[in-house]
Each structure stands twice: as C-alpha cells, then as structure tokens.
Design a protein around this motif. Structure first.
Motif, PDB file in Angstrom:
ATOM      1  N   ASP A 185       0.839  -1.204   0.000  1.00 12.27           N
ATOM      2  CA  ASP A 185       0.000   0.000   0.000  1.00 12.27           C
ATOM      3  C   ASP A 185       0.877   1.258   0.000  1.00 12.27           C
ATOM      4  N   ASP A 186       0.300   2.367  -0.449  1.00 12.15           N
ATOM      5  CA  ASP A 186       0.967   3.681  -0.405  1.00 12.15           C
ATOM      6  C   ASP A 186       2.325   3.640  -1.074  1.00 12.15           C
ATOM      7  N   ASP A 208       0.410   5.325  -4.420  1.00 14.99           N
ATOM      8  CA  ASP A 208      -0.175   6.269  -3.477  1.00 14.99           C
ATOM      9  C   ASP A 208      -0.924   7.394  -4.183  1.00 14.99           C
ATOM     10  N   GLU A 239      -4.508   4.500  -6.612  1.00 15.05           N
ATOM     11  CA  GLU A 239      -5.418   5.004  -5.577  1.00 15.05           C
ATOM     12  C   GLU A 239      -5.778   6.458  -5.852  1.00 15.05           C
TER      13      GLU A 239
HETATM   14 MG    MG Z   1      -3.022   3.645   0.295  1.00 20.45          MG
END
Ligand code: MG
Ligand code: C2E
Ligand code: MG
Ligand code: MG
Length: 288
Positions: A185-186, A208, A239
């Motif tokens: 993630d990110d 991200d 995202e």
């Molecule tokens: Mg994220």
C-alpha cells in the motif's frame, strides 16, 4: 507567587508546573480518546466501509477495500489516520485487526452468496505482524466463513517491511503459498520501494494517491512505476482517482486497476450492492 496552596488554580498559575497548559490539554485529550477507543472496541462501535476497486481494462468491479470508521458519540467522525496509531500505541490494534478481518470475511462471504464474486482487501498494521495476526489464524478465519483464499487480499505498507526481515518474509510467504494476495500500500511514499519489492515478493502495488493527484502536472513518475512494476510481474492499483482525465491517462499507461472517488467513495456494507451494480452497468452501457 504563593499559588501552590491553591490546588484548584494550580494548573493555570503555578510557575513550577512542568507542562504547558496547552500540552496538558492535549495529553488529557489523548488519554480520553484512548479510553473512548477502548470502550468503542469493546462495544463494537467501529464500523467498516467498503470502497470499490475497478478493473480498468473491463471497467468492471474487481474488489473492495475495507476501511475502518469511528463515529465518536460527541466528537464526531475520527479519522483512522488518528485512531489507528493510537490503537497501536495502547495495544489495541490486535483486537481491532481481528475484528476487521472477521467482519471483512463475513461481508465477502455474504456478497459471494449474492453472486458478487469480488475480493475484499484488508489493511494490516506493522504492529500486527506476526504475533497479532499469524497466518494460521488468518486462514482459520477464512475457513470459518467458507471463503477461498483469493477472496481476501492483505494490504501492508513499507512500515511492515522495516521489521525483522526473515519473520516478515515468512509471514508473507506462508500467506501467498496458501493463495492470499499481498498488496504493498501507499507505494512510492517510503524509502527504498524498489529494493523491497525484490526482497519481499508480493502480488500488487497500490500507487499512493499523492502521485495520482500530481498527474496533471507530471505523470512521468506514475508512468515509470507502472512500467517498472509491470516488468517485475506485479499488478498495479492506482489510488485516489478523482478525475476522468486521470483515469484516461492511467488506462493509456496500462494501469490494471483503480480506486477513487470517481468510481465511488467508501460506502456502508448495506449500500455496496447498489454501488457495485451501478459500476458494472455503467460499464455495460459504455461498452454498448
Ligand atoms: Mg493507500
Ligand atoms: P489507505 O489504506 O491508503 O486507504 C486509502 C485512503 O484513501 C482511504 O482513507 C480512502 O477513503 C481514501 N481515498 C480513496 N479514494 C480517494 C480519492 O479519490 N481521493 C481522496 N482524497 N482520498 C481517497 P481513510 O479511509 O481515511 O483511511 C486512511 C488510512 O487509514 C488508510 O490508508 C489506512 O492506512 C488506514 N486504515 C483504514 N482502515 C484501516 C484498518 O482497518 N486497519 C488498519 N491497520 N489501517 C486502516
Ligand atoms: Mg489500503
Ligand atoms: Mg494511506
């Protein structure tokens, strides 16, 4: 000054006071919030919402990210960016994480029964790995809900990878061997993302949202991430897609999946079916 004898006013006037009153207020605020969070967890007041993840090639719904919400009775909505770190600090993250996984599995099973064959991705904090969320207990939770392993994905951040390397590698490897997908993630916000991807084999990176938001100025970075992760055999989720222009650019770059307000904000479980239907029919319409 002679204020020491007057304890009622000590906080305001005692010059020997160690804390600045403002700091004291913050510590007091934090302590109360911590107590309230404990209570909220006990009474199961934290709720999950779900945000669609869309296959950008077909336009169809592929999955849903489970995101935690806390509606404080007096203070209103408190961001997970605030209460998750708090939960980590006071040792509540294990309990919260187990509730989140259980609830995510319950929803995934429910949707599958209704014919919505999507996966649910669950955010996992560094402090949950490995003791608070051992692979066996994750697999046991899936079994309890009658779910196949591809029904759940786990989202970890680079913070996880800063832990004990072999312990984290084992945790990831055991889950992937059982068929669960692990998402980073990110992606791009940490230190040495590239080397992590070699050292910790994963399935997917989530670019991200800060990079997606900057795309109208400059999209070379996003382009590079998609090309690079693609050549490593990784799937990409973008995202924070809010604008149609961002979507068009990402599609042209060959980005596989996307998530963002353009498709849908995170919604309550009860509203997810309608959201899913809307996304899938929008697609059928645009293909026709
Ligand atoms: Mg994220
Ligand atoms: P994340 O996992 O990176 O989640 C994505 C965040 O971006 C979510 O914020 C989501 O609501 C937001 N978002 C999605 N699409 C858009 C968009 O188009 N524009 C903008 N501006 N934002 C968008 P949220 O729900 O506030 O969560 C914040 C973070 O809190 C998450 O970031 C995650 O790190 C953490 N978190 C949330 N739920 C959980 C949980 O159950 N467990 C753990 N450990 N962490 C969680
Ligand atoms: Mg996430
Ligand atoms: Mg985040």
């Amino acid at each position: 000054l002679g204020s020491a004898h007057d304890s009622r006013h000590g906080v305001q006037t005692n010059p020997y006071l160690f804390f600045h009153p403002e700091l004291l207020k913050q510590a007091e605020y934090r302590r109360r919030l911590e107590d309230d969070l404990r209570l909220a967890v006990e009474q199961r007041e934290l709720k999950l919402v779900f945000q669609p993840i869309v296959d950008l090639r077909t336009g169809l719904l592929a999955g849903a990210e489970a995101l935690l919400r806390w509606q404080h009775p007096e203070r209103g909505a408190i961001s997970p960016e605030v209460f998750i770190p708090l939960a980590e600090r006071i040792g509540l993250i294990g309990e919260i994480g187990r509730q989140v996984l259980n609830e995510a599995c319950r929803q995934a099973a429910h949707w599958r029964q209704d014919g919505l064959d999507i996966y649910v991705s669950v955010n996992v904090s560094a402090s949950q790995i490995p003791e608070e969320l051992p692979p066996e207990s994750i697999l046991e939770t899936l079994r309890r809900h009658g779910l196949p392993s591809q029904a759940i994905a786990l989202e970890i951040t680079e913070g996880v990878l800063m832990g004990n390397i072999s312990v984290v590698q084992n945790w990831i490897a055991q889950l992937r061997a059982a068929g669960l997908r692990i998402y980073l993630d990110d992606f791009g916000t940490g230190y040495s993302s590239l080397s992590y991807l070699k050292r910790f084999p994963m399935d997917t990176v989530k670019v991200d949202k800060s990079f997606i938001m900057d795309m109208s100025d400059d999209h070379t970075l996003v382009d590079a991430i998609i090309t690079m992760t693609g050549s490593l055999g990784l799937t990409v989720v973008a995202e924070g897609i809010e604008e149609i222009e961002q979507l068009d650019l990402l599609r042209a770059m060959g980005c596989g999946y996307g998530q963002g307000y353009l498709f849908s904000r995170p919604v309550a479980a009860a509203d997810f079916m309608a959201t899913a239907r809307r996304i899938n029919t929008d697609m059928a319409r645009s293909a026709a």
